[in-house]
Design an enzyme around this catalytic site. Structure first.
Site, PDB file in Angstrom:
ATOM      1  N   LYS A 110      52.158  -9.752  81.925  1.00  0.00           N
ATOM      2  CA  LYS A 110      53.455 -10.706  81.670  1.00  0.00           C
ATOM      3  C   LYS A 110      54.748  -9.853  81.975  1.00  0.00           C
ATOM      4  O   LYS A 110      54.949  -8.730  81.396  1.00  0.00           O
ATOM      5  CB  LYS A 110      53.503 -11.172  80.381  1.00  0.00           C
ATOM      6  CG  LYS A 110      54.645 -12.266  80.143  1.00  0.00           C
ATOM      7  CD  LYS A 110      54.481 -13.062  78.687  1.00  0.00           C
ATOM      8  CE  LYS A 110      55.509 -14.016  78.453  1.00  0.00           C
ATOM      9  NZ  LYS A 110      55.372 -14.516  77.180  1.00  0.00           N
ATOM     10  N   SER A 140      55.278 -19.554  77.156  1.00  0.00           N
ATOM     11  CA  SER A 140      55.989 -18.807  78.157  1.00  0.00           C
ATOM     12  C   SER A 140      55.382 -17.872  79.126  1.00  0.00           C
ATOM     13  O   SER A 140      55.714 -17.193  80.143  1.00  0.00           O
ATOM     14  CB  SER A 140      56.970 -17.840  77.491  1.00  0.00           C
ATOM     15  OG  SER A 140      56.415 -16.920  76.570  1.00  0.00           O
ATOM     16  N   SER A 178      52.355 -19.007  73.132  1.00  0.00           N
ATOM     17  CA  SER A 178      52.691 -18.710  74.653  1.00  0.00           C
ATOM     18  C   SER A 178      51.712 -18.066  75.329  1.00  0.00           C
ATOM     19  O   SER A 178      51.708 -18.094  76.642  1.00  0.00           O
ATOM     20  CB  SER A 178      54.157 -17.645  74.491  1.00  0.00           C
ATOM     21  OG  SER A 178      55.296 -18.471  74.585  1.00  0.00           O
TER      22      SER A 178
END
Lengths: 464, 464
Positions: A91, A166, A190
């Site tokens: 990420k 996210s 997330s």
């Protein structure tokens, strides 16, 4: 339990339906090289990149070099365990030395960290091959995954829909089969939300089980590092490597979840009625409940859901505002407008509420702990709706208006407040879009969560 | 160093100029009984009560019973140490089982705690005789000491003036010689300020050295329990009894600070220029500096004073608001209007500032710690002004307007932020009103503070 990952506009990626344990075996039996796996990932990312926008920065040279090293080590008899030679995505707010890491924000458009995050260092020690960074909602501050300086990630099941966030790009990349494994972070869901909405597995370990050093903070007492992969077994395998300080515990690759003859395992699983937390899409709840099979039902004590939600909101707001106050004062125009507006609200939450919320966590943990008195694992939907269209913030659930952000977070964020380990596994589809079954357990007893995933999978007549 | 305590409108109380060690000797030599001391205290409190308003609740029956027990124990050979049989007053927000404790507030007008605070339990185990509770500024939320449901305490040196607070009655009671010892609490100076303005000694130990359990909180990470007495030696003696868990460490009373032949002790003391913290009354600064004698001077690093003040304000505001939010919502009319107004401001301080302030304390501690690299103890005025008239909130210092609360707290609150032990001792008078010399040291090295007090006292030509 497992679905065939993402149909993806007709082109399943090279890692669709391939599990880490199998890849690890292939590497050791000479059926594949890490260099080949890396090329497959890089080719697929290049081919599908524009459509999914799953990746922000691709490190082809770095991946190739790491893959060559991995192959050479294996050839020389050095085996770093099950992640050795496996392509992994990270990420875009987890620091990678020498690679651009942007937090999905124009504030960090050209940011190149000097050092690896602790979890990235562990990936490297485990021999994993980092292929690039995946799209994050700006500063991870949003469960929709569709606000980022580099644009929204698209759901492989329907590119007009959000991945959830996210860890949006990590969900899309694994679901599309571009990589077999991705790192994410999970402050209110997330990791689990994009995993569920994209039809893959995602695991948020207990708080601090995977160290957050070198991960850009969203809300420090709620932030968890987690993993997304095709199956629960792959999540277990990867998280175990990231939790073990040396990354060398697994001298030989595990078998991928041995078939045990007992249909009903020793794990005591209960269904937690999600209505106590959120009035979700009845089709989603029905589908997930059916996938879970027959289970005793438990309910949250009265008032606990509201307290958990308030606690989450207050703590996240104050901790996030503390991270961004200087940027907000100095260069507000660099924020995405929606993120900016949310930060401005967060700046106003008073300190006395933060103190009370932090104090209240121990009491909430005690109240929630009673749910686990007679059960090891609670099962509930991961997300009570299917993936909404990109950019949508208001939706309808059963004919009533509902806020998308609240719906996305409703069933996941309580376990961040409580720091409990939670896994999501695919649990079928509704309207052709995936839904997830969430399994929540006790810190230190993560194995029971994965055992429950296997047991319930057999109940539902599926196999991972 | 010591002054003759308070001239008090012509009538010095029974304990003026008498020290605990001397009283302890009298008790053991048969020159006095605890019952006699208790009666002297009770008589004086009754005689001077209306004028000073130092006491809120007097426990004559409890004091007499405790004194009888103390006498009987001594007669039977049970010696609980230097506080055995000594009359003590306790600030009206430290819980005493079975006695009315009001926090100076109408919210607790009839409050009778069921259990002793930890420090009160220690007092009892040490054989002390609790005579009653002393006036506190409402909820200890104010350094002026003149806002309380039971009215303001009056300064024995001039009853038209404030004692300083919030341990207002404890300061007045000791200064007037009504008791030889009183407990107070100190969140930003609330022990040291009334001690200084009333011309007695006051000691705030390091954070948590005396447990705060059972003390009504003002600001939990800044609150300290402390002691007020006629001299530094008495403060040391009392705080040692309260710090030792058993209260039995002193089998025999100490000698009250042996006269040591060395004029210059081994303690390295520096003068901390108070102008770095607050532009005080030059007459006060001169008087205190003269009392301290010749010392090397040190200054705060640039910016540290502002950071300490901001940190103090933010932390205290948020923590205090967290204590009172429910009362503020439910019965605001029961608060003193000034306290109410301050609470309303405190409720608005945002959580991100609290988080940053708490995070910053470690950095501030490090920066301030450099001041102690070459010195064991820093000397500075305790309060940079003399006691203002009751009720006054704006004053003039050197012809410039100044806020009274800010002035009172300016030189004491930094040591609460830093959790450092700090002592105030009388250092002469300005305009006929007492001023205090503050000595700040290192946690775990409190003995050096008291050694410095003895050394500086000899320098100044005075004796305690």
């Amino acid at each position: 339990m497992a679905l065939t990952p993402g149909p993806l506009a007709g082109t399943p990626g090279p890692f669709s339906g391939r599990h880490i344990a199998g890849l690890a075996q292939d590497l050791r039996r000479g059926h594949a090289t890490s260099a080949e796996l890396a090329e497959q990932a890089l080719d697929a990312i290049a081919a599908l990149g524009p459509e999914l926008n799953a990746f922000v920065t691709v490190d082809a040279a770095g991946a190739r070099a790491a893959a060559r090293r991995a192959d050479a080590e294996l050839a020389a008899g050095t085996d770093r365990g099950p992640l050795h030679g496996i392509p992994v995505a990270v990420k875009d707010l987890i620091m990678i030395a020498g690679l651009r890491v942007t937090m999905g924000s124009r504030h960090f458009a050209g940011h190149v960290p000097e050092a690896d995050a602790a979890c990235v260092a562990r990936l490297r020690r485990a021999g994993a091959v980092i292929v690039g960074t995946t799209t994050t909602h700006e500063f991870a501050y949003g469960p929709t995954g569709d606000r980022s300086a580099s644009g929204p990630a698209h759901n492989p099941w329907d590119p007009s829909r959000m991945t959830g966030g996210s860890s949006a790009g990590s969900g899309a990349a694994v679901a599309a089969g571009l990589v077999p494994l991705a790192l994410g972070t999970d402050t209110g869901g997330s990791v689990r939300i994009p995993a569920a909405l994209c039809g893959v597995a995602g695991f948020k370990p207990a708080y601090d089980a995977i160290p957050a050093d070198g991960v850009f903070p969203l809300s420090r007492t709620l932030d968890h590092v987690g993993v997304l992969a095709g199956t629960a077994e792959d999540c277990l395998l990867a998280s175990t490597c990231l939790t073990e300080p040396t990354g060398r515990k697994h001298a030989t690759p595990p078998t991928g979840g041995a078939d045990r003859p007992d249909v009903v395992g020793p794990v005591r699983v209960a269904w937690l009625d999600p209505a106590g937390l959120f009035d979700g899409d009845p089709r989603v709840v029905r589908a997930v409940r059916a996938a879970a099979g027959p289970l005793e039902e438990v309910r949250l004590p009265p008032g606990l859901a509201d307290a958990l939600r308030d606690t989450y909101t207050v703590i996240q707001s104050c901790e996030t505002a503390a991270v961004h106050a200087d940027r907000l004062a100095g260069a507000p125009e660099l924020f995405d407008p929606e993120v900016l507006e949310r930060l401005r609200v967060a700046m106003e939450v008073p300190g006395w509420r933060y103190i009370r919320a932090m104090d209240g966590r121990a009491r909430l943990a005690e109240a929630a702990g009673a749910l686990f008195d007679r059960h090891d694992v609670l099962a509930l939907p991961t997300v009570p709706i299917i993936a909404p269209p990109l950019g949508v913030r208001e939706t309808e659930i059963g004919g009533r208006p509902a806020a998308v952000r609240a719906a996305l977070l409703a069933l996941t964020s309580p376990w961040n407040v409580l720091g409990r380990p939670a896994l999501t596994v695919p649990a079928g589809t509704v309207d052709g879009l995936p839904v997830g079954l969430q399994l929540v357990g006790r810190p230190g007893h993560e194995a029971l969560i994965f055992e429950a995933a296997r047991t319930l999978g057999r109940h539902a007549g599926a196999r991972s």
